[in-house]
Design a protein around this motif. Structure first.
Motif, short mmCIF file in Angstrom:
data_model
loop_
_atom_site.label_atom_id
_atom_site.label_comp_id
_atom_site.label_asym_id
_atom_site.label_seq_id
_atom_site.Cartn_x
_atom_site.Cartn_y
_atom_site.Cartn_z
N GLY A 140 0.71 -1.18 -0.07
CA GLY A 140 0.05 -0.12 -0.03
C GLY A 140 0.93 1.29 0.06
N LEU A 141 2.18 1.12 -0.23
CA LEU A 141 3.15 2.21 -0.15
C LEU A 141 3.32 2.93 -1.37
CD1 LEU A 141 5.84 1.09 2.36
CD2 LEU A 141 3.94 2.50 2.95
N GLY A 142 3.03 2.17 -2.49
CA GLY A 142 3.24 2.86 -3.95
C GLY A 142 2.55 2.27 -4.96
N TYR A 143 2.41 3.13 -5.92
CA TYR A 143 1.60 2.57 -7.17
C TYR A 143 2.15 3.50 -8.39
CZ TYR A 143 -1.70 6.48 -7.49
OH TYR A 143 -2.26 7.62 -7.48
N THR A 144 1.84 3.42 -9.62
CA THR A 144 2.08 3.83 -10.77
C THR A 144 1.01 3.68 -11.72
OG1 THR A 144 4.68 3.60 -10.31
CG2 THR A 144 3.85 4.42 -12.51
N ARG A 145 0.72 4.73 -12.35
CA ARG A 145 -0.18 4.64 -13.68
C ARG A 145 0.32 4.99 -14.91
NH1 ARG A 145 -5.49 2.93 -13.23
NH2 ARG A 145 -6.03 3.90 -15.01
N TYR A 146 0.21 4.06 -15.69
CA TYR A 146 0.86 4.67 -17.12
C TYR A 146 -0.20 5.05 -18.11
CZ TYR A 146 5.17 2.61 -14.95
OH TYR A 146 5.99 2.29 -14.31
N ASP A 147 -0.07 5.95 -19.10
CA ASP A 147 -1.06 6.37 -20.08
C ASP A 147 -0.35 6.40 -21.33
OD1 ASP A 147 -3.05 7.78 -21.54
OD2 ASP A 147 -4.17 8.08 -19.93
N ALA A 148 -0.79 5.99 -22.28
CA ALA A 148 -0.17 6.09 -23.75
C ALA A 148 -0.02 7.53 -24.08
CB ALA A 148 -0.94 5.24 -24.74
N ARG A 149 -0.85 8.22 -23.60
CA ARG A 149 -0.75 9.77 -24.02
C ARG A 149 0.41 10.44 -23.44
NH1 ARG A 149 -7.00 10.92 -22.16
NH2 ARG A 149 -6.15 9.54 -20.63
N ASP A 150 0.85 10.00 -22.36
CA ASP A 150 2.13 10.48 -21.72
C ASP A 150 3.20 10.56 -22.92
OD1 ASP A 150 0.87 11.00 -19.46
OD2 ASP A 150 1.57 8.99 -18.52
N VAL A 151 3.23 9.62 -23.82
CA VAL A 151 4.38 9.53 -24.78
C VAL A 151 3.71 9.57 -26.18
CG1 VAL A 151 6.02 8.08 -23.35
CG2 VAL A 151 4.35 7.00 -24.64
N HIS A 152 2.61 10.33 -26.21
CA HIS A 152 1.88 10.55 -27.63
C HIS A 152 1.74 9.30 -28.57
CE1 HIS A 152 2.94 14.68 -26.45
NE2 HIS A 152 4.33 14.24 -26.47
N LYS A 153 1.41 8.31 -27.68
CA LYS A 153 0.89 6.83 -28.56
C LYS A 153 -0.65 6.71 -28.21
CE LYS A 153 5.41 4.67 -27.74
NZ LYS A 153 5.82 4.27 -29.20
N GLU A 154 -1.03 5.96 -29.26
CA GLU A 154 -2.54 5.64 -29.17
C GLU A 154 -2.84 4.51 -28.07
OE1 GLU A 154 -4.35 4.58 -32.77
OE2 GLU A 154 -2.99 5.97 -34.02
N TYR A 155 -1.75 3.48 -27.89
CA TYR A 155 -2.01 2.45 -26.94
C TYR A 155 -0.72 2.02 -26.52
CZ TYR A 155 -1.10 0.47 -31.61
OH TYR A 155 -0.65 0.20 -32.73
N LEU A 156 -0.58 1.51 -25.23
CA LEU A 156 0.65 0.90 -24.58
C LEU A 156 0.85 -0.55 -25.18
CD1 LEU A 156 -0.07 2.01 -20.91
CD2 LEU A 156 1.39 3.00 -22.71
#
Length: 501
Positions: A140-156
């Motif tokens: 419960g100390l850490g998490y990360t959310r990744y989004d394709a838009r962060d690197v200008h991609k349509e999908y991961l």
């Protein structure tokens, strides 16, 4: 003069023997495409440019890539695999639930599939693009959310059943005109540079005119063939690797993975991965209301969970993906009052960055399959006449779904290097050419293997100070944009290390 006569008699006798022995028996099935055939009488005695041992996803990807490149599409290719589906075709019914064996295909791999014309076949079947991913720790100390838009991609990435990938590559190969023969058999033995007199066979475009400069492959159905280059694409227990004498380095993880297909009440559009005390659990979208589970644990737990009744297993999955083993990460842990507040100057958390709970699993939709986990790497990928690709050269921990992408990278790199060699008149079996492939792919593969092995080891220990360090790593990935972008780009198939850029 007498020695010359004796030599001619030997040659003529050998020709006579071969003329009565075809390379395909009646048991050899013919693929529906007229371009994929068994050996017929006009082919007898002619060697192959490339013999691919293993007609799985990676082997077929190599065949398709060779067929599409201008400098290699003229090559004569043999594919050796006992899987009857290569001859009769794979049966894929849309109404059936997804198979438990899936692959997470990266944007880089998708681009390569599009280049060879195979991705259009994938899109005709069930598949699931995802543009978001959440990774978190059971403490419960850490998490990360990744989004394709962060690197200008349509999908991961895109999750696809293995049988869909294989069927799509087979359709792509059938739709391409090049000289290819499928041998529905297994390799039994292999001889490099066999000392056999030339039979005066026609030379191919690669100059194959002397049997002594070829590899001889004997199959378990009694057939034999000769090839300039043998490609081992026959998996982690590669017979080609064994027969060629390639040594390996590796170890077992004392972990098993249980995989299966599960169903939700609504469609899942995100990839989820939670690190638990005994290993990670991943929930991957596969289309419709289905997801795929890849759950790593110790062997006894895997056996117990494989055998438990369905309702109990579903409860176990939901427990592992929700409050089990520890609390949900809270935004306060990362904000101005949290233990990592020094990491972040702007404590405002957008909706897309907030921790989310994965969708509930309501039922099991496939059998549960269990397999042991290990790391293996061939010390060499290439020697004269022989080269390894895919799992024959390396196997990795499945926690990031990178194994098949490394294999596809091998296949496309090898076809490109063969093409470059042909363009400058180099023998395709020349060891110096094949070592170029080895040098390129070893760097990429070893780097990814080291990262995955490091993750596996770091999350195999439940120790207070280490837990805090892991949480700090999650926090850095979540709130330091350059680091997050580099991680996404590298996981997407860009050949850059996940460091600041």
């Amino acid at each position: 003069m007498n020695s010359l006569i004796r030599r001619k008699l030997v040659e003529n006798g050998y020709r006579l023997k071969v003329s009565h022995k075809g390379f395909c028996t009646g048991a050899s099935a013919r693929v529906s495409s007229s371009n994929v055939t068994c050996m017929n009488s006009s082919d007898r005695g002619e060697p192959y440019d490339v013999a691919i041992v293993g007609g799985g996803m990676v082997g077929l990807a190599l065949a398709c890539s060779l067929a599409r490149m201008p400098m290699t599409k003229h090559l004569k290719v043999a594919i050796i695999d006992s899987n009857p589906a290569l001859s009769s075709g794979l049966s894929i019914k849309k109404e059936d639930p997804p198979d438990a064996r899936v692959s997470t295909v990266t944007p880089a791999t998708i681009s390569l599939f599009k280049d060879i014309g195979a991705w259009k076949y994938v899109e005709q079947h069930r598949h699931a693009y995802f543009d978001q991913m959440q990774v978190w720790d059971y403490t419960g100390l850490g998490y990360t959310r990744y989004d394709a838009r962060d690197v200008h991609k349509e999908y991961l990435g895109c999750v696809v059943e293995n049988k869909v990938l294989q069927s799509s590559l087979l359709s792509c190969m059938q739709d391409t005109y090049f000289q290819k023969t499928i041998y529905p058999s297994r390799l039994s033995s292999m001889a490099l540079n066999p000392s056999i007199l030339s039979m005066g066979a026609k030379s191919t475009s690669s100059g194959l005119n002397e049997r002594g400069n070829l590899a001889k492959l004997d199959l378990n159905d009694g057939n034999s063939l000769y090839a300039k280059l043998v490609v081992g694409a026959d998996g982690s227990k590669s017979h080609v690797r064994e027969l060629a004498g390639f040594k390996t380095t590796g170890w077992k993880y004392s972990q098993n993975a249980i995989i299966c297909t599960v169903e939700h009440t609504a469609e899942n559009r995100c990839a989820w991965q939670r690190f638990l005390p005994t290993g990670p659990i991943a929930l991957l979208p596969i289309g419709d209301n289905f997801s795929n589970i890849v759950w790593t644990m110790n062997p006894q737990e895997a056996t117990d969970r494989k055998l438990m009744v369905e309702d109990d297993f579903v409860k176990n999955v939901n427990y592992a993906l929700d409050y089990g083993f520890g609390p949900h990460p809270k935004s306060s842990n990362f904000g101005s009052g949290g233990i990592f507040s020094w990491f972040k100057t702007d404590t405002t958390i957008s909706a897309k960055e907030c921790f989310k709970v994965p969708p509930k699993v309501v039922k099991l939709a496939s059998e549960r399959m269990v397999f042991p986990l290990s790391l293996m790497h061939a010390n060499n990928y290439a020697s004269k006449h022989v080269v390894l690709i895919g799992d024959a050269a390396h196997t990795v921990h499945p926690l990031a779904g990178q194994g098949v992408n490394l294999g596809f990278g091998d296949a496309f790199a090898l076809s490109r290097i063969i093409s470059e060699g042909i363009a400058v008149g180099t023998d395709i079996a020349e060891v110096n050419l094949l070592k170029k492939y080895e040098a390129e792919r070893k760097t990429a593969n070893v780097t990814m293997m080291a990262i995955l092995d490091g993750f596996q080891r770091a999350y195999s220990v439940d120790f207070g100070p280490l837990n805090v360090l892991r949480a700090a790593a999650f926090h850095g990935a979540q709130y330091i944009p350059p680091l997050k972008r580099s991680i996404i780009s590298y996981a997407s198939g860009d050949q850059r290390l996940p460091i600041f850029s």
